[in-house]
Every structure is written in structure tokens, then in C-alpha cells.
Design a protein around this motif. Structure first.
Motif, PDB file in Angstrom:
ATOM      1  N   ARG A 108       0.825  -1.259   0.096  1.00 20.64           N
ATOM      2  CA  ARG A 108      -0.131   0.086   0.058  1.00 20.64           C
ATOM      3  C   ARG A 108       0.841   1.291   0.095  1.00 20.64           C
ATOM      4  NH1 ARG A 108      -5.530  -1.114   3.554  1.00 20.64           N
ATOM      5  NH2 ARG A 108      -6.179  -2.906   2.219  1.00 20.64           N
ATOM      6  N   ALA A 109       2.145   1.213   0.781  1.00 23.28           N
ATOM      7  CA  ALA A 109       2.701   2.440   0.645  1.00 23.28           C
ATOM      8  C   ALA A 109       3.239   2.890  -0.777  1.00 23.28           C
ATOM      9  CB  ALA A 109       4.241   2.044   1.534  1.00 23.28           C
ATOM     10  N   GLY A 110       3.563   1.771  -1.667  1.00 28.37           N
ATOM     11  CA  GLY A 110       3.788   2.034  -2.831  1.00 28.37           C
ATOM     12  C   GLY A 110       2.531   2.294  -3.825  1.00 28.37           C
ATOM     13  N   ILE A 111       1.703   1.798  -3.548  1.00 31.84           N
ATOM     14  CA  ILE A 111       0.411   2.199  -4.291  1.00 31.84           C
ATOM     15  C   ILE A 111      -0.053   3.811  -3.767  1.00 31.84           C
ATOM     16  CG2 ILE A 111      -2.222   2.108  -4.360  1.00 31.84           C
ATOM     17  CD1 ILE A 111      -1.663  -1.051  -4.110  1.00 31.84           C
ATOM     18  N   TYR A 112       0.009   4.120  -2.554  1.00 31.67           N
ATOM     19  CA  TYR A 112      -0.377   5.355  -1.993  1.00 31.67           C
ATOM     20  C   TYR A 112       0.494   6.311  -2.645  1.00 31.67           C
ATOM     21  CZ  TYR A 112      -3.683   2.687   1.068  1.00 31.67           C
ATOM     22  OH  TYR A 112      -4.675   1.896   1.584  1.00 31.67           O
ATOM     23  N   GLU A 113       1.810   6.152  -2.389  1.00 32.31           N
ATOM     24  CA  GLU A 113       2.822   7.137  -2.885  1.00 32.31           C
ATOM     25  C   GLU A 113       2.469   7.541  -4.602  1.00 32.31           C
ATOM     26  OE1 GLU A 113       5.880   9.955  -2.416  1.00 32.31           O
ATOM     27  OE2 GLU A 113       4.348   8.677  -0.985  1.00 32.31           O
ATOM     28  N   ARG A 114       2.100   6.391  -5.500  1.00 36.82           N
ATOM     29  CA  ARG A 114       1.825   6.625  -6.805  1.00 36.82           C
ATOM     30  C   ARG A 114       0.732   7.585  -7.024  1.00 36.82           C
ATOM     31  NH1 ARG A 114       0.672   8.096 -10.869  1.00 36.82           N
ATOM     32  NH2 ARG A 114       0.368   7.068 -12.913  1.00 36.82           N
ATOM     33  N   MET A 142     -12.455  -1.694  -1.415  1.00 35.33           N
ATOM     34  CA  MET A 142     -11.314  -2.464  -1.465  1.00 35.33           C
ATOM     35  C   MET A 142     -10.136  -2.559  -0.499  1.00 35.33           C
ATOM     36  SD  MET A 142      -8.517  -1.796  -5.039  1.00 35.33           S
ATOM     37  CE  MET A 142      -7.981  -0.419  -4.095  1.00 35.33           C
ATOM     38  N   GLU A 143     -10.026  -1.238   0.197  1.00 37.78           N
ATOM     39  CA  GLU A 143      -9.227  -1.233   1.387  1.00 37.78           C
ATOM     40  C   GLU A 143      -9.503  -2.265   2.311  1.00 37.78           C
ATOM     41  OE1 GLU A 143      -7.031   3.139   1.577  1.00 37.78           O
ATOM     42  OE2 GLU A 143      -8.894   2.911   2.654  1.00 37.78           O
ATOM     43  N   ARG A 144     -10.777  -2.227   2.811  1.00 44.62           N
ATOM     44  CA  ARG A 144     -11.419  -2.925   3.728  1.00 44.62           C
ATOM     45  C   ARG A 144     -11.394  -4.524   3.571  1.00 44.62           C
ATOM     46  NH1 ARG A 144     -14.143  -2.330   8.373  1.00 44.62           N
ATOM     47  NH2 ARG A 144     -15.529  -3.949   9.199  1.00 44.62           N
ATOM     48  N   ALA A 145     -11.639  -4.904   2.480  1.00 46.58           N
ATOM     49  CA  ALA A 145     -11.563  -6.283   1.766  1.00 46.58           C
ATOM     50  C   ALA A 145     -10.183  -6.691   1.672  1.00 46.58           C
ATOM     51  CB  ALA A 145     -12.321  -6.332   0.466  1.00 46.58           C
ATOM     52  N   GLY A 146      -9.352  -6.124   1.359  1.00 49.31           N
ATOM     53  CA  GLY A 146      -7.946  -6.535   1.472  1.00 49.31           C
ATOM     54  C   GLY A 146      -7.393  -6.907   2.840  1.00 49.31           C
ATOM     55  N   LEU A 147      -7.787  -5.980   3.796  1.00 54.00           N
ATOM     56  CA  LEU A 147      -7.301  -6.106   5.245  1.00 54.00           C
ATOM     57  C   LEU A 147      -7.955  -7.406   5.677  1.00 54.00           C
ATOM     58  CD1 LEU A 147      -5.505  -5.013   7.381  1.00 54.00           C
ATOM     59  CD2 LEU A 147      -7.455  -3.608   7.988  1.00 54.00           C
ATOM     60  N   MET A 148      -9.614  -7.533   5.630  1.00 51.05           N
ATOM     61  CA  MET A 148     -10.138  -8.483   6.037  1.00 51.05           C
ATOM     62  C   MET A 148      -9.901  -9.990   5.637  1.00 51.05           C
ATOM     63  SD  MET A 148     -12.326  -7.134   8.575  1.00 51.05           S
ATOM     64  CE  MET A 148     -13.860  -8.082   8.375  1.00 51.05           C
ATOM     65  N   GLU A 159     -13.686  -5.243  17.286  1.00 50.80           N
ATOM     66  CA  GLU A 159     -13.857  -3.854  16.802  1.00 50.80           C
ATOM     67  C   GLU A 159     -13.056  -2.922  16.793  1.00 50.80           C
ATOM     68  OE1 GLU A 159     -17.970  -1.160  16.421  1.00 50.80           O
ATOM     69  OE2 GLU A 159     -18.042  -2.960  17.328  1.00 50.80           O
ATOM     70  N   THR A 160     -12.679  -2.768  18.103  1.00 49.40           N
ATOM     71  CA  THR A 160     -11.771  -1.364  18.263  1.00 49.40           C
ATOM     72  C   THR A 160     -10.316  -1.814  17.451  1.00 49.40           C
ATOM     73  OG1 THR A 160     -12.649  -1.317  20.591  1.00 49.40           O
ATOM     74  CG2 THR A 160     -10.613  -0.076  20.036  1.00 49.40           C
ATOM     75  N   LEU A 161      -9.873  -3.076  17.886  1.00 51.33           N
ATOM     76  CA  LEU A 161      -8.668  -3.263  17.046  1.00 51.33           C
ATOM     77  C   LEU A 161      -8.610  -3.302  15.719  1.00 51.33           C
ATOM     78  CD1 LEU A 161      -5.570  -4.093  17.183  1.00 51.33           C
ATOM     79  CD2 LEU A 161      -6.473  -6.288  17.516  1.00 51.33           C
ATOM     80  N   LEU A 162      -9.698  -3.792  14.989  1.00 56.33           N
ATOM     81  CA  LEU A 162      -9.873  -3.937  13.465  1.00 56.33           C
ATOM     82  C   LEU A 162      -9.953  -2.398  13.166  1.00 56.33           C
ATOM     83  CD1 LEU A 162     -10.810  -5.192  10.860  1.00 56.33           C
ATOM     84  CD2 LEU A 162     -12.893  -5.635  11.487  1.00 56.33           C
ATOM     85  N   GLY A 163     -10.913  -1.410  13.860  1.00 58.60           N
ATOM     86  CA  GLY A 163     -10.907  -0.171  13.383  1.00 58.60           C
ATOM     87  C   GLY A 163      -9.689   0.646  13.343  1.00 58.60           C
ATOM     88  N   ALA A 164      -8.728   0.545  14.360  1.00 60.50           N
ATOM     89  CA  ALA A 164      -7.454   0.778  14.468  1.00 60.50           C
ATOM     90  C   ALA A 164      -6.653   0.748  13.145  1.00 60.50           C
ATOM     91  CB  ALA A 164      -6.839   0.543  15.801  1.00 60.50           C
ATOM     92  N   LEU A 165      -6.584  -0.830  12.995  1.00 59.52           N
ATOM     93  CA  LEU A 165      -5.818  -1.326  11.677  1.00 59.52           C
ATOM     94  C   LEU A 165      -6.385  -0.701  10.425  1.00 59.52           C
ATOM     95  CD1 LEU A 165      -5.315  -4.993  12.871  1.00 59.52           C
ATOM     96  CD2 LEU A 165      -3.573  -3.308  13.096  1.00 59.52           C
ATOM     97  N   PHE A 171      -5.736   4.917   3.411  1.00 57.02           N
ATOM     98  CA  PHE A 171      -5.053   6.079   2.248  1.00 57.02           C
ATOM     99  C   PHE A 171      -4.948   7.537   3.241  1.00 57.02           C
ATOM    100  CE2 PHE A 171      -5.440   9.856  -0.266  1.00 57.02           C
ATOM    101  CZ  PHE A 171      -4.576   9.617  -0.972  1.00 57.02           C
ATOM    102  N   GLN A 172      -6.173   7.634   4.078  1.00 62.14           N
ATOM    103  CA  GLN A 172      -5.979   8.938   4.820  1.00 62.14           C
ATOM    104  C   GLN A 172      -4.845   9.005   5.656  1.00 62.14           C
ATOM    105  OE1 GLN A 172      -7.657  11.482   3.581  1.00 62.14           O
ATOM    106  NE2 GLN A 172      -8.769  10.237   2.250  1.00 62.14           N
ATOM    107  N   ALA A 173      -4.428   7.918   6.290  1.00 63.76           N
ATOM    108  CA  ALA A 173      -3.141   7.991   7.198  1.00 63.76           C
ATOM    109  C   ALA A 173      -2.115   8.262   6.454  1.00 63.76           C
ATOM    110  CB  ALA A 173      -3.017   6.659   7.988  1.00 63.76           C
ATOM    111  N   TRP A 174      -1.983   7.601   5.423  1.00 66.26           N
ATOM    112  CA  TRP A 174      -0.778   7.991   4.467  1.00 66.26           C
ATOM    113  C   TRP A 174      -0.757   9.564   4.104  1.00 66.26           C
ATOM    114  CZ3 TRP A 174       3.457   5.329   3.371  1.00 66.26           C
ATOM    115  CH2 TRP A 174       4.389   5.471   2.302  1.00 66.26           C
ATOM    116  N   ARG A 175      -1.816   9.871   3.607  1.00 64.57           N
ATOM    117  CA  ARG A 175      -1.944  11.257   3.016  1.00 64.57           C
ATOM    118  C   ARG A 175      -1.305  12.237   4.121  1.00 64.57           C
ATOM    119  NH1 ARG A 175      -3.781  15.800   3.689  1.00 64.57           N
ATOM    120  NH2 ARG A 175      -4.739  15.268   5.569  1.00 64.57           N
ATOM    121  N   ARG A 176      -2.138  12.032   5.423  1.00 65.40           N
ATOM    122  CA  ARG A 176      -1.745  12.775   6.624  1.00 65.40           C
ATOM    123  C   ARG A 176      -0.265  12.801   6.932  1.00 65.40           C
ATOM    124  NH1 ARG A 176      -4.239  15.445  10.675  1.00 65.40           N
ATOM    125  NH2 ARG A 176      -3.254  15.718  12.789  1.00 65.40           N
TER     126      ARG A 176
END
Length: 203
Positions: A108-114, A142-148, A159-165, A171-176
Motif C-alpha cells: 500500500r505504501a507503493g500504491i498510495y505514493e503513486r 477495496m481497502e477493507r476487503a484487502g485487510l479482512m 471491533e476496536t482493534l480492527l478499526g485501528a488497523l 489512504f487517509q493516514a498515508w496522506r496525513r
């Protein structure tokens, strides 16, 4: 093929018409490439006139190929989706979920950077564009399905741990980190990986 049949084929596909079609397709690609270039250079909301100038075509040519700017952005998002889908679908190298999660972070780092500036630009317009809003929702799905698809059931049930992950690897964490915190791509990836491992240290 007889001489008559050859003449028939040439008549149905005259060289000048084929040439016009090829020039039209090149012009369309130039316009989309121009939008990509402007956004990647930092112009988050380029005008049709800017796109035309960058592409080296007239403004009328832009709107001959695209009904409006939303149509041009639609082409951009479709091209991005086609580019990243093979990466997303690449089989994991590891069979162990911890290692797959590390792979996911790197991938995801590679995708998000692109896609970073292009995704930010499309997000700016999504509230006025049903197509871009649908593309945004597809991306989240797509993001959620990839993680799940990686995580074991006990973590998916937390639920809490999943939400954090999900937030951390999205993408929004990468953008920030890349834009707001001005971290390098390498530093941003290291932050994500370190935090993921801290969250899962007892798992």
C-alpha cells in the motif's frame, strides 16, 4: 482474397479515416496525460483551459472528447483503478498472516505514493460528482476487503482493534503523514509498520 474483396476492405476502412481515428485517440490520451501532469505538479483543481494548454490542444478539443471536467476525472480514476488492480491482486508471498500484513503495508505504501496527488484531487471533487463519490466508496471497500482477507477471525471480531488497523493502513493516514506531517515515504511506511506491530504485540 480477390482484387475486388481487397478494394471492398479498403473502401470500408479508408486510410484517411483510420488516420483521423488514430489522431483523435492520441489527442484524447494527451488530454488525460495533461490532467495527470498538472495534478502531479501540485495543481489540485486544474481548469479545462489549463488542461488544454498542457496538452497542446484547443479548449474545444478537450470538450469534444469529454463532455465536462467530470468526464475527464472519470477517465483518470478508471486509469488509476486499472493500474493498481493488478498490484492489489498479486498473490501474497507468505502464508502467515503477520507477514502478509507487513506485505500489505509495503504494498500500500507503493500504491498510495503513486496515487497520492491524484487521489487528493479527486477527493476534492467527489462531493459534487456522483461518479467520483462512487469511486471513493469502491476504494474504501477495496481497502477493507484487502485487510479482512488477511486477518484472523479473533482480530476481525475485535471491533476496536480492527478499526485501528483499518484507519492506520488506509489512504487517509498515508496522506496525513506525507502531506500534513511532511514525512518521507520511507518514514511514513516505518511509522505504519511500527504502529501495526505495537497494536499486535500480544497477538
Amino acid at each position: 482474397m480477390t482484387d475486388k474483396s481487397r478494394l471492398s476492405v479498403v473502401a470500408s476502412n479508408p486510410p484517411d479515416r483510420d488516420g483521423r481515428k488514430a489522431r483523435s485517440e492520441r489527442s484524447r490520451l494527451q488530454i488525460v496525460d495533461a490532467l495527470f501532469a498538472l495534478i502531479q505538479d501540485g495543481e489540485m483543481e486544474p481548469s479545462a483551459a489549463s488542461v488544454a494548454e498542457q496538452a497542446g490542444v484547443g479548449l474545444r478539443t478537450v470538450f469534444r472528447h469529454f463532455e465536462d471536467m467530470d468526464g475527464l476525472y472519470r477517465e483518470m480514476t478508471e486509469r488509476l483503478e486499472a493500474e493498481i488492480l493488478p498490484i492489489v491482486m498479486t498473490p501474497w508471498q507468505s502464508s502467515e498472516w503477520h507477514d502478509r500484513l507487513r506485505e500489505l503495508v509495503a504494498r500500500r505504501a507503493g500504491i498510495y505514493e503513486r496515487i497520492l496527488p491524484l487521489k487528493v484531487a479527486s477527493n476534492l471533487r467527489r462531493f459534487s460528482s456522483p461518479h467520483l463519490m462512487n469511486a471513493y466508496r469502491r476504494f474504501l471497500t477495496m481497502e477493507r476487503a484487502g485487510l479482512m482477507g488477511i486477518l484472523p477471525d479473533d482480530i476481525k471480531a475485535d471491533e476496536t482493534l480492527l478499526g485501528a488497523l483499518e484507519m492506520l493502513t488506509g489512504f487517509q493516514a498515508w496522506r496525513r503523514m506525507r502531506q500534513d506531517q511532511e514525512l518521507s515515504a520511507e518514514a511514513a511506511e516505518a511509522v505504519i509498520l511500527r504502529t501495526v506491530e505495537a497494536l499486535l504485540k500480544d497477538r
